[in-house]
Design an enzyme around this catalytic site. Structure first.
Site, PDB file in Angstrom:
ATOM      1  N   CYS A   1       0.861  -1.180   0.000  1.00  0.00           N
ATOM      2  CA  CYS A   1       0.000   0.000   0.000  1.00  0.00           C
ATOM      3  C   CYS A   1       0.903   1.237   0.000  1.00  0.00           C
ATOM      4  O   CYS A   1       2.078   1.167   0.334  1.00  0.00           O
ATOM      5  CB  CYS A   1      -0.878   0.033   1.239  1.00  0.00           C
TER       6      CYS A   1
ATOM      7  N   ARG B   1       1.822   0.995  -6.052  1.00  0.00           N
ATOM      8  CA  ARG B   1       1.936   0.070  -4.911  1.00  0.00           C
ATOM      9  C   ARG B   1       0.650  -0.696  -4.645  1.00  0.00           C
ATOM     10  O   ARG B   1       0.664  -1.719  -3.958  1.00  0.00           O
ATOM     11  CB  ARG B   1       2.262   0.859  -3.640  1.00  0.00           C
TER      12      ARG B   1
ATOM     13  N   TRP C   1      -3.548  -2.081  -1.457  1.00  0.00           N
ATOM     14  CA  TRP C   1      -3.467  -3.420  -2.051  1.00  0.00           C
ATOM     15  C   TRP C   1      -3.945  -4.350  -0.942  1.00  0.00           C
ATOM     16  O   TRP C   1      -3.289  -4.512   0.076  1.00  0.00           O
ATOM     17  CB  TRP C   1      -2.036  -3.737  -2.449  1.00  0.00           C
TER      18      TRP C   1
ATOM     19  N   ASN D   1       0.446   0.393   5.884  1.00  0.00           N
ATOM     20  CA  ASN D   1       0.978  -0.519   4.867  1.00  0.00           C
ATOM     21  C   ASN D   1       1.591  -1.696   5.607  1.00  0.00           C
ATOM     22  O   ASN D   1       2.425  -1.499   6.483  1.00  0.00           O
ATOM     23  CB  ASN D   1       2.053   0.202   4.040  1.00  0.00           C
ATOM     24  N   GLY D   2       1.181  -2.925   5.252  1.00  0.00           N
ATOM     25  CA  GLY D   2       1.774  -4.096   5.902  1.00  0.00           C
ATOM     26  C   GLY D   2       0.703  -4.991   6.492  1.00  0.00           C
ATOM     27  O   GLY D   2      -0.464  -4.925   6.097  1.00  0.00           O
TER      28      GLY D   2
ATOM     29  N   GLU E   1      10.395 -16.358 -17.454  1.00  0.00           N
ATOM     30  CA  GLU E   1      10.102 -14.925 -17.334  1.00  0.00           C
ATOM     31  C   GLU E   1       9.027 -14.522 -18.352  1.00  0.00           C
ATOM     32  O   GLU E   1       8.119 -13.740 -18.039  1.00  0.00           O
ATOM     33  CB  GLU E   1      11.401 -14.123 -17.527  1.00  0.00           C
TER      34      GLU E   1
ATOM     35  N   LYS F   1       5.428 -12.847 -17.456  1.00  0.00           N
ATOM     36  CA  LYS F   1       4.936 -11.585 -18.041  1.00  0.00           C
ATOM     37  C   LYS F   1       3.535 -11.771 -18.596  1.00  0.00           C
ATOM     38  O   LYS F   1       2.653 -10.940 -18.387  1.00  0.00           O
ATOM     39  CB  LYS F   1       5.850 -11.097 -19.186  1.00  0.00           C
TER      40      LYS F   1
ATOM     41  N   GLU G   1       0.898 -12.188 -15.820  1.00  0.00           N
ATOM     42  CA  GLU G   1       0.658 -10.982 -15.027  1.00  0.00           C
ATOM     43  C   GLU G   1      -0.282  -9.995 -15.699  1.00  0.00           C
ATOM     44  O   GLU G   1      -1.157  -9.441 -15.061  1.00  0.00           O
ATOM     45  CB  GLU G   1       1.986 -10.231 -14.800  1.00  0.00           C
TER      46      GLU G   1
ATOM     47  N   HIS H   1       8.649 -35.028 -20.590  1.00  0.00           N
ATOM     48  CA  HIS H   1       8.481 -35.702 -19.292  1.00  0.00           C
ATOM     49  C   HIS H   1       7.153 -35.356 -18.623  1.00  0.00           C
ATOM     50  O   HIS H   1       7.005 -35.548 -17.428  1.00  0.00           O
ATOM     51  CB  HIS H   1       9.645 -35.356 -18.367  1.00  0.00           C
TER      52      HIS H   1
ATOM     53  N   LYS I   1       3.296  -3.191  -7.315  1.00  0.00           N
ATOM     54  CA  LYS I   1       4.671  -3.095  -7.804  1.00  0.00           C
ATOM     55  C   LYS I   1       5.667  -3.580  -6.762  1.00  0.00           C
ATOM     56  O   LYS I   1       6.624  -4.258  -7.074  1.00  0.00           O
ATOM     57  CB  LYS I   1       4.961  -1.639  -8.183  1.00  0.00           C
TER      58      LYS I   1
HETATM   59  O1  M6R Z   1      11.224  -5.168  -6.473  1.00  0.00           O
HETATM   60  P1  M6R Z   1      11.638  -6.608  -6.681  1.00  0.00           P
HETATM   61  O2  M6R Z   1      12.520  -6.780  -7.878  1.00  0.00           O
HETATM   62  O3  M6R Z   1      12.251  -7.218  -5.467  1.00  0.00           O
HETATM   63  O4  M6R Z   1      10.285  -7.369  -6.990  1.00  0.00           O
HETATM   64  C1  M6R Z   1      10.272  -8.762  -7.132  1.00  0.00           C
HETATM   65  C2  M6R Z   1       8.983  -9.243  -7.733  1.00  0.00           C
HETATM   66  O5  M6R Z   1       7.893  -8.900  -6.913  1.00  0.00           O
HETATM   67  C3  M6R Z   1       8.753  -8.646  -9.125  1.00  0.00           C
HETATM   68  O6  M6R Z   1       9.799  -8.961  -9.993  1.00  0.00           O
HETATM   69  C4  M6R Z   1       7.426  -9.170  -9.729  1.00  0.00           C
HETATM   70  O7  M6R Z   1       7.524 -10.537  -9.989  1.00  0.00           O
HETATM   71  C5  M6R Z   1       7.106  -8.372 -10.988  1.00  0.00           C
HETATM   72  N1  M6R Z   1       5.736  -7.976 -10.980  1.00  0.00           N
HETATM   73  C6  M6R Z   1       7.398  -9.110 -12.238  1.00  0.00           C
HETATM   74  O8  M6R Z   1       6.983  -8.460 -13.384  1.00  0.00           O
END
Ligand code: M6R
Length: 605
Positions: free
Chosen positions: A2, A27, A74, A98-99, A478, A482, A485, A501, A600
């Site tokens: 947050c 955030r 969030w 936040n937390g 990766e 992407k 997400e 496998h 984020k």
């Molecule tokens: O800020 P960070 O690189 O530590 O964040 C790690 C992950 O939360 C971040 O890479 C997340 O997987 C992204 N949304 C990927 O696109």
């Protein structure tokens, strides 16, 4: 997670809170709210959904005030709704948080037993009640706040206002970061330097356990023991406040195209183009270690997996990579000659930060590859190995990823040199290759027309598989992350040889397979795997180079990336998978920069 802002100002606070929340929306964005003193009384405005909904509420019900707090959420406890949106109130006390308060259930039961009633499903509301009950017991505000903090377990950053104390904002940090911004006759509290960026670039970073009382004249900071401490302000770069999309439709699109520059800036910290040498910015000698342990989450973890392939192949340095959330809860066998490396864009990810602390407690030396130089990880590590991607706003990481991979690749060359795995000529050749990466990444980002057409078909899929071999298997994972997400299409990345496998059972005409297939020593193996997919009717898309293309044109639709040496191929192939995910999401009409359920910076476990 947050975002938090608090302002003790001289001018109308509502537009300033909104301006700051816009910078914090990355955030969390499932609801937002503000509270402020209007004629001595605390008034509150909240709205479910994006910040624009709160702006609409403020248009119809304006707030006239100069002191207040704001929040963008969030959700952790309680679904996204206006009722669960912050700020939360009890009696005289209003709180944004936040937390996670881990012991909120037991505190709630205790407070309910005292006759207190709750209006939300959040953990935050108990904090407001705790402070209020301490005030009712006769404690002055700062003491009441401290007494309440002493009852909390978990991770939190808090901002608090109290009716009857119209020039006071209280804050506390236990885990997630919190900064104090110093203005001229006004003071600010924020989740990060971006939050206070519109008002000041003089910022103090609170330490873990600190709490603070702000008024218009300044800040009194106390550590966890209650002793008053000094946290002198630092000048932060004004670029932290620059976040424009320019002519791009989304931040993610802009950030994909920012990559050549992000990589170039990052490499400038590691490569000497005159001597053609690579070195860690602090000159770290990789011959003093026998092993590397990488910890990271999400995209940063995949950057770490790519680095493992490269450290072992070129520097002969055994490298383990583990997701931080697992590493922190087990008992890894670490030797004194192991270097722990945490990789993170934000430098605030709770799991990675905890893993770093865990490694430190086990006696390890810690280096961080991090994009935010003022972050908690940057401040806590023994060695700061920066990436210079600039602020990344899109929730789906792109330029931070290639900046991480380029910094790590430079470190691999440095390690190969220090460990005498390569001679001077070979090191110069590797540096030359890496210096070419920004140009090749720019060239790779030009394949947009093919990518857009393929993405249109991909947007109809329910499941997608990504395949690659060697370091490309990490890039395949990766790529799948992407796509998941931002387009919400189910996707998995696999080492191509694993397909037979098990996952091959998933293949049918509706399941596209995306292969990352540079024309390298493993190309023929990948080609065979793609034949196996084709034989089962699976549509194949191959990201390959000009040399690979003729071999795959009868089996696959092609996206052509520039030819690249295996040392830099993950960097050069990255734009293709990023653009594929981006255009698939655009075709689907999803919220590219703020996809559902994500944030984020993940500062809770
Ligand atoms: O800020 P960070 O690189 O530590 O964040 C790690 C992950 O939360 C971040 O890479 C997340 O997987 C992204 N949304 C990927 O696109």
């Amino acid at each position: 997670m947050c975002g938090i802002i608090g302002i003790v100002g001289q001018t109308p606070v509502a537009p300033r809170l909104i301006e700051s929340l816009k910078r914090l929306e990355y955030r969390g964005y499932d609801s937002a709210g503000i509270a402020a003193f209007e004629n001595g009384r605390v008034v509150r405005r909240r709205a479910e959904g994006k910040l624009r909904n709160l702006e609409a509420v403020l248009q119809s019900e304006p707030v006239q005030a100069t002191v207040g707090v704001g929040h963008t959420r969030w959700a952790t406890h309680g679904r996204p709704s206006e009722r669960n949106a912050h700020p939360h109130q009890a009696g005289r006390v209003t709180v944004v948080h936040n937390g996670i308060i881990e012991n909120f259930a037991e505190l709630k039961a205790e407070l309910a037993g005292q006759g207190r009633s709750f209006e939300s499903e959040t953990d935050t509301e108990v904090v407001a009640h705790l402070i209020d009950s301490e005030l009712k017991a006769g404690k002055p505000p700062v003491e009441a706040f401290k007494a309440a903090l002493d009852r909390l377990r978990g991770a939190y950053a808090l901002a608090v206002i109290i009716e009857g104390e119209t020039q006071l904002v209280l804050g506390a940090r236990h885990g997630p970061p919190l900064v104090v911004g110093w203005g001229q006759g006004e003071m600010f509290l924020g989740s990060d330097a971006l939050a206070v960026g519109p008002f000041t670039n003089r910022v103090s970073y609170l330490h873990d356990g600190d709490y603070v009382a702000l008024d218009a004249q300044g800040a009194r900071v106390f550590d966890g023991t209650g002793a008053e401490v000094s946290r002198p302000p630092k000048q932060v770069s004004s670029s932290a406040a620059v976040m424009e999309k320019g002519n791009y439709r989304h931040f993610m699109e802009k950030e994909i195209h920012d990559q050549p520059e992000a990589v170039q800036h990052t490499l400038a910290a590691y490569l000497d183009p005159v001597r053609m040498r690579a070195e860690a910015p602090d000159g770290f000698d990789f011959s003093t270690i026998d092993r590397i342990q990488i910890v990271a989450c999400g995209t940063a973890y995949y950057a770490g997996v790519i680095a493992k392939y490269l450290f072992e192949r070129y520097a002969g340095l055994p490298t383990d990579v583990e997701v931080a959330s697992e590493f922190r809860y087990r008992s890894p066998a670490l030797s004194p000659r192991t270097l722990a490396i945490a990789i993170s864009q934000s430098g605030e990810t709770a799991d990675t930060l905890a893993a770093l602390r865990h490694a430190r407690a086990e006696g390890q030396k810690i280096a961080v590859v991090v994009n935010v130089p003022t972050s908690s990880m940057a401040r806590e590590a023994d060695r700061l190995w920066p990436t210079h991607a600039g602020p990344e706003i899109g929730v789906a990481s792109t330029k931070a990823f290639t900046a991480q991979v380029s910094a790590l690749t430079a470190l691999v060359i440095a390690a190969a040199g220090k460990r005498k795995k390569v001679d001077g000529n070979e090191q110069a050749r590797m540096v030359r290759l890496l210096l070419e990466a920004p140009r090749l990444i720019a060239e790779a980002s030009e394949a947009e027309d093919e990518v857009r057409a393929i993405a249109y078909d991909l947007s109809k899929a329910r499941d997608v598989l990504y395949l690659g071999r060697g370091a490309m298997s990490a890039l395949a994972m990766e790529g799948a992350l992407k796509l998941k997400e931002i387009s919400y299409i189910h996707a998995e990345g696999y080492a191509a040889g694993e397909l037979k496998h098990g996952p091959i059972a998933l293949i049918d005409e509706q399941t596209p397979v995306i292969a990352l297939a540079p024309y390298d020593e493993l190309f023929e193996k990948t080609q065979s795997n793609l034949q196996e997919v084709g034989a089962r009717g699976g549509p194949v898309i191959a990201v390959t180079d000009r040399r690979g293309a003729p071999h795959l044109s009868s089996t696959a639709r092609l996206i052509i990336a520039p030819e690249a040496d295996p040392l830099i191929a993950p960097l050069v192939f990255a734009p293709a998978i990023q653009l594929l995910a981006y255009y698939t999401a655009v075709h689907k009409g999803t919220d590219v920069d703020q996809p559902r359920n994500l944030a984020k910076s993940v500062t809770v476990e």
